[in-house]
Design a protein around this motif. Structure first.
Motif, PDB file in Angstrom:
ATOM      1  N   GLY A  67      62.583  -1.606 -11.578  1.00  0.00           N
ATOM      2  CA  GLY A  67      63.131  -0.336 -11.092  1.00  0.00           C
ATOM      3  C   GLY A  67      64.121   0.236 -12.101  1.00  0.00           C
ATOM      4  N   ILE A  91      69.501   0.540 -15.625  1.00  0.00           N
ATOM      5  CA  ILE A  91      70.932   0.886 -15.699  1.00  0.00           C
ATOM      6  C   ILE A  91      71.760  -0.375 -15.921  1.00  0.00           C
ATOM      7  N   TYR A 105      75.730   9.171 -10.452  1.00  0.00           N
ATOM      8  CA  TYR A 105      75.010   8.143  -9.714  1.00  0.00           C
ATOM      9  C   TYR A 105      75.877   6.885  -9.844  1.00  0.00           C
ATOM     10  N   ASP A 125      68.777   9.556 -17.829  1.00  0.00           N
ATOM     11  CA  ASP A 125      68.153   9.017 -16.611  1.00  0.00           C
ATOM     12  C   ASP A 125      67.176  10.073 -16.094  1.00  0.00           C
ATOM     13  N   VAL A 162      64.579   9.463 -13.897  1.00  0.00           N
ATOM     14  CA  VAL A 162      63.798   8.876 -12.808  1.00  0.00           C
ATOM     15  C   VAL A 162      63.209   9.993 -11.917  1.00  0.00           C
ATOM     16  N   TYR A 163      63.815  11.198 -11.995  1.00  0.00           N
ATOM     17  CA  TYR A 163      63.260  12.352 -11.263  1.00  0.00           C
ATOM     18  C   TYR A 163      62.460  13.264 -12.183  1.00  0.00           C
ATOM     19  N   SER A 165      59.482   5.010  -9.022  1.00  0.00           N
ATOM     20  CA  SER A 165      60.049   5.021  -7.665  1.00  0.00           C
ATOM     21  C   SER A 165      60.030   6.394  -7.010  1.00  0.00           C
ATOM     22  N   LYS A 166      60.482   7.413  -7.740  1.00  0.00           N
ATOM     23  CA  LYS A 166      60.696   8.710  -7.122  1.00  0.00           C
ATOM     24  C   LYS A 166      59.443   9.578  -7.183  1.00  0.00           C
ATOM     25  N   PRO A 175      59.629   3.442  -4.139  1.00  0.00           N
ATOM     26  CA  PRO A 175      60.785   2.703  -4.666  1.00  0.00           C
ATOM     27  C   PRO A 175      60.695   1.199  -4.402  1.00  0.00           C
TER      28      PRO A 175
HETATM   29  C1  LIG Z   1      67.014   6.369  -7.341  1.00  0.00           C
HETATM   30  C2  LIG Z   1      67.704   6.440  -8.637  1.00  0.00           C
HETATM   31  C3  LIG Z   1      67.667   5.365  -9.541  1.00  0.00           C
HETATM   32  C4  LIG Z   1      67.071   4.030  -9.172  1.00  0.00           C
HETATM   33  O1  LIG Z   1      65.698   4.003  -9.203  1.00  0.00           O
HETATM   34  P1  LIG Z   1      64.896   2.680  -8.767  1.00  0.00           P
HETATM   35  O2  LIG Z   1      63.666   2.767  -9.597  1.00  0.00           O
HETATM   36  O3  LIG Z   1      64.621   2.803  -7.315  1.00  0.00           O
HETATM   37  O4  LIG Z   1      65.715   1.491  -9.103  1.00  0.00           O
HETATM   38  C5  LIG Z   1      68.286   5.504 -10.767  1.00  0.00           C
HETATM   39  N1  LIG Z   1      68.920   6.642 -11.096  1.00  0.00           N
HETATM   40  C6  LIG Z   1      69.005   7.686 -10.254  1.00  0.00           C
HETATM   41  C7  LIG Z   1      69.736   8.907 -10.672  1.00  0.00           C
HETATM   42  C8  LIG Z   1      68.407   7.614  -8.993  1.00  0.00           C
HETATM   43  O5  LIG Z   1      68.525   8.627  -8.120  1.00  0.00           O
END
Ligand SMILES: *Cc1c(COP(=O)(O)O)cnc(C)c1O
Length: 428
Positions: free
Chosen positions: A120, A125, A146, A224, A226-227, A256-257, A262
């Motif tokens: 994940g 991080i 975050y 980051d 992830v989105y 995940s997102k 996730p």
């Molecule tokens: C959800 C999120 C993560 C963590 O993602 P996982 O893959 O679920 O560990 C990391 N950074 C941000 C900004 C998030 O919103």
């Protein structure tokens, strides 16, 4: 047995939970604060809880996983080919798939050797905040941000300093503030784009300025993403790696997102650094060394990754994005209808928005934490107090919730605010 064995008295046990890093990390933890809000719920309330504090859309039927992705995982598990341990960086074919996936949007090719798979994005991080923790070093983190970055930095003894995101400038980075904050021990700046918790998406122009600032300071950018592609406003998502020539970029991401899974725990760290500076500075080596003594992402999910990335159709993403866009719209409109809450910027990405409380319009409510605790108790609506993100008297709200429940939750928030509104003074 209390006094089993030979002695009558219990020994003076020598252990105790006193890790200073953990104490510091705990102070940054947002989960504990959100759990406190859940503790305030009135279990006698028959209405469903509106969970607007943490983003986990996978909990709702309207956000189900892509069938090609679930098929790929099922096939990878059934094949028996992925019951082994994987190499420290991750399965070679999965690293190659991530490199190809990222390269599609960059002006250069990412090498599979510059990709490390993680359990994940949170694990990514953890790794970054650990490998950068050389004595005296500091990292620059966004506020609001975050919180795991600060928790993990604290845990590994890495100093962190917060720069501001500017609400009246669409939550852009306060670049002058960044320059003022940095010193000769600063090693990295973290950005989150599309942004949790602000719901903004950074323009190409703003990203170029961040890269130029990083270059001037001689630091890396940790982006980051992830989105990635969770952008539903006017600005398209641009990967920070586009500016990897200007300053070295470490891109964090995962499934995940965007894939709404996730629970599958699959993310990555990629050096999007065409000049190979991170390699020269042995950052990639340290990342792999750290990974080797840390947890592994599950091998069969790694094994399924090439298919997940290749076979998920555009229609799946556009449909999910459509639901989130609609939810963001509902959220923004409902918040605008609440007098004591102001939302400075309409969300255009991620799954979150920041809104400011106007306590002068409320009677007997002390601060954001008090507001959220009472809201949970009286209306079964759980919202994250901004204090958890260093933003006292703000609220962080997720809209990645079933639209009906979101609407209902914000209606209840409105009646709560009306019920606790300060009575306007009438002049006789
Ligand atoms: C959800 C999120 C993560 C963590 O993602 P996982 O893959 O679920 O560990 C990391 N950074 C941000 C900004 C998030 O919103």
């Amino acid at each position: 047995m209390e006094n089993g064995g030979n002695g009558n008295e219990a020994p003076a046990w020598r252990f105790g939970a006193a890790s200073p890093g953990l104490e510091a990390a705990r102070a940054q933890s947002i989960r504990a604060l959100v759990y406190r809000m859940y503790d305030c719920l009135d279990r006698g309330d028959a209405r469903p809880v509106a969970p607007l504090a943490h983003g986990d859309p996978a909990a709702f039927a309207c956000f189900s996983a892509a069938p090609p992705a679930t098929d790929a995982v099922a096939a990878a598990a059934a094949s028996g080919a992925h019951n082994t341990y994987a190499p420290a960086a991750g399965l070679a074919e999965a690293c190659s798939a991530v490199a190809a996936h990222l390269s599609r949007e960059l002006p250069y090719e990412v090498s599979p050797a510059d990709v490390v798979l993680t359990a994940g994005c949170n694990h990514a991080i953890e790794i970054m905040m650990s490998v950068l923790a050389s004595p005296g070093a500091n990292v620059l983190l966004p506020r609001p941000g975050y919180p795991l970055y600060a928790s993990r930095a604290a845990l590994s003894g890495l100093e962190f300093r917060h720069f501001d995101l500017l609400p009246d400038r669409e939550w852009e980075v306060d670049l002058a503030g960044v320059e003022a904050l940095a010193d000769e021990n600063t090693v990295a700046i973290v950005i989150v784009n599309p942004n949790n918790p602000c719901g903004c998406v950074y323009s190409r122009d703003h990203l170029a300025k961040i890269a130029a600032t990083a270059r001037k300071l001689g630091i890396m950018v940790i982006s980051d993403e992830v989105y990635d592609h969770f952008a539903f406003g006017s600005k398209p998502f641009v990967p920070m790696g586009v500016f990897g020539e200007v300053a070295p970029v470490v891109t964090l991401g995962g499934i995940s997102k965007r894939w709404m899974v996730p629970g599958w725990r699959l993310g990555w760290i990629a050096a999007t650094d065409p000049n190979g500076i991170l390699r020269k500075k042995k950052i990639m080596e340290s990342i792999i060394d750290y990974r080797a003594i840390s947890v592994d992402p599950v091998t069969f999910v790694q094994g399924a990754l090439p298919e997940i990335l290749a076979k998920t159709e555009e229609a799946f993403f556009s449909e999910a994005l459509g639901v989130v866009r609609q939810a963001a719209e509902i959220c923004y409109e409902k918040l605008r209808g609440i007098e004591c809450i102001a939302c400075p910027h309409k969300p255009e990405g991620s799954m979150f928005v920041m809104a400011k409380l106007d306590l002068s319009r409320l009677d007997g409510i002390e601060d954001d934490v008090h507001f959220c605790s009472m809201l949970a108790r009286e209306e079964s609506v759980v919202i994250c107090p901004g204090s958890g993100l260093g933003m006292k008297n703000w609220l962080r709200i997720t809209f990645a919730v079933d639209p009906q429940l979101l609407e209902d939750g914000l209606e209840r928030t409105k009646s709560f605010c009306q019920r606790h509104a300060k009575i306007k003074e009438t002049h006789s």
